[in-house]
Design a protein around this motif. Structure first.
Motif, short mmCIF file in Angstrom:
data_model
loop_
_atom_site.label_atom_id
_atom_site.label_comp_id
_atom_site.label_asym_id
_atom_site.label_seq_id
_atom_site.Cartn_x
_atom_site.Cartn_y
_atom_site.Cartn_z
N PRO A 39 -33.26 20.28 10.35
CA PRO A 39 -33.94 18.98 10.36
C PRO A 39 -35.39 19.08 9.89
N GLY A 40 -35.75 18.17 8.97
CA GLY A 40 -37.13 18.10 8.51
C GLY A 40 -37.48 16.70 8.05
N ASP B 60 -29.99 12.36 11.44
CA ASP B 60 -28.77 12.07 12.19
C ASP B 60 -27.83 13.28 12.22
N PHE B 61 -27.58 13.85 11.04
CA PHE B 61 -26.61 14.94 10.95
C PHE B 61 -27.07 16.14 11.76
N ALA B 62 -28.32 16.52 11.60
CA ALA B 62 -28.84 17.69 12.32
C ALA B 62 -28.86 17.46 13.82
N HIS C 145 -23.12 10.59 15.45
CA HIS C 145 -24.55 10.24 15.55
C HIS C 145 -24.93 9.49 14.28
N ILE C 146 -25.09 8.17 14.40
CA ILE C 146 -25.33 7.31 13.25
C ILE C 146 -26.49 6.37 13.57
#
Length: 303
Positions: free
Chosen positions: A89-90, A95-97, A200-201
Motif C-alpha cells: 500500500p502506498g 482497498d486491495f492491500a 473490501h470495496i
C-alpha cells in the motif's frame, strides 16, 4: 521463488513515497537477500509498460494505490511468463492491500509481505482490460477518480468522505441495462452495478460476508433504488445479507452488460476511470495470477 526483483513505486500515490522510505525498503530487502532494482513511475501507464517488458526478474514489488496495482496486473497479463506480484500500500485508499491485511506502518507492511506466502488469485477482465478486485458503475463509484489529487494529498481518505457527502445530495442516475450472468438474464434500471472479487470495496471492510479469491467466480451486485434514502436502506439490507426485488446478488464468470439508453457509459475499474467507455461491456474471469501476500488473512480469503 527467485530473489531477483523489481521494486516499482509511484512517487505521486497518496501522500507520496519518499526517498527516505525507499532507502528503508531497500535495506530491508537486502536483509532478506533480495537483489532489487528500484523503478519509479512517471506517468499513467508506466507500470504496465515496465512490467510487460522486464526481463530477468522473478517478482515485482508494487508500491502504490489500487490504480498502480491495476497497471502492474495489466502488464503482467501481457507476459508469456508472468511475474509474482507483491502489492504494497502506498495510495490513498488501498482497498486491495487492506483486504490482504496491511496497515499504515509501511515498514511493518514490507516485512509482513516478505514473511508471507505465494497464493493464486482470480483475475478479471473487462473488454479485455484486466482488473484485480472491482469493476462497476453507479452510485458513489466515481468518487475515487473524481476526487482531485490535490485533495487526496491534503486530506488522505477524508477527501473521499468529503466528496461522498456531496455525491449523496446529487440525483441518482439509473442505468437502463440488459445483463447476462452465465446465461441468466436480468433487465432493469440500476443505480449500482458491481462486479468484484473482493471483500473490501470503497473503503468498506467485509463488503461481502463471504468471498473466496480463488474460487473461479466473481460477485455480481445490482441495486435499483432511484433515491438516496431507499438506496441507503437497501444497501444496509444487503450488508445484513437480506435480498429483495431491489437487491440482486449472484455469482458468475461470464458477464455481459448492455446499456440500452447510453451511447457511452463511464465504467470504473480498481478505483480508476476505465478508458474504454462503451454501451457494452463483457466481463470475464480471465486467468489466475500469483501474488506474494501476508499470511494474516489467507485462511479467510482463500480456499
Amino acid at each position: 521463488m527467485g530473489k531477483k526483483c523489481i521494486m516499482l513505486y509511484n512517487p505521486t500515490s497518496g501522500k507520496g513515497f519518499s526517498e527516505d522510505m525507499l532507502n528503508q525498503y531497500l535495506e530491508i530487502m537486502h536483509e532478506y537477500k533480495y537483489d532489487v532494482t528500484p523503478m519509479a513511475t512517471q506517468a499513467t501507464g508506466d507500470a504496465t509498460k515496465i512490467v510487460a517488458s522486464a526481463e530477468g526478474y522473478d517478482i515485482v514489488f508494487a508500491i502504490g494505490g489500487d490504480g498502480t496495482i491495476n497497471e502492474v496486473v495489466n502488464g503482467n497479463a501481457m507476459r508469456k511468463k508472468p511475474l509474482i506480484v507483491c502489492p504494497l500500500p502506498g495510495g490513498t485508499c488501498n482497498d486491495f492491500a487492506t483486504m490482504m491485511g496491511y496497515n499504515h506502518n509501511l515498514v511493518q507492511n514490507l516485512r509482513m509481505a516478505l514473511e508471507g506466502s505465494v497464493k493464486t488469485l482470480d483475475i478479471g477482465s473487462i473488454n479485455q482490460k484486466s482488473f484485480i478486485y472491482v469493476s462497476g458503475i453507479g452510485m458513489f463509484l466515481n468518487i475515487s477518480y473524481d476526487t482531485p489529487k490535490s485533495e487526496k494529498k491534503r486530506l488522505g481518505y477524508l477527501a473521499y468522505i468529503k466528496y461522498g457527502i456531496k455525491e449523496a445530495f446529487r440525483p441518482i442516475k439509473l442505468y437502463n441495462s440488459e445483463i447476462e450472468v452465465d446465461g441468466r438474464k436480468f433487465q432493469g434500471k440500476y443505480s449500482l452495478i458491481l462486479v468484484s472479487n473482493s471483500n473490501h470495496i470503497a473503503g468498506m471492510s467485509n463488503f461481502y460476508r463471504n468471498v473466496t479469491l480463488n474460487d473461479g467466480v466473481m460477485e455480481v451486485l445490482l441495486l435499483n433504488s432511484g433515491h438516496i434514502i431507499p438506496f441507503a436502506w437497501n444497501f444496509i439490507l444487503f450488508k445484513l445479507g437480506i435480498t429483495n426485488k431491489h437487491i440482486i446478488r449472484t455469482l458468475g464468470k461470464d458477464i455481459k452488460i448492455t446499456f440500452v439508453d447510453e451511447e457511452k457509459a463511464v465504467w470504473g475499474i480498481d478505483g480508476e476511470k476505465c478508458p474504454l467507455n462503451s454501451n457494452y461491456y463483457e466481463i470475464k474471469l480471465e486467468k489466475q495470477m500469483k501474488f506474494l501476500i501476508p499470511n494474516k488473512n489467507i485462511k479467510k480469503l482463500f480456499k
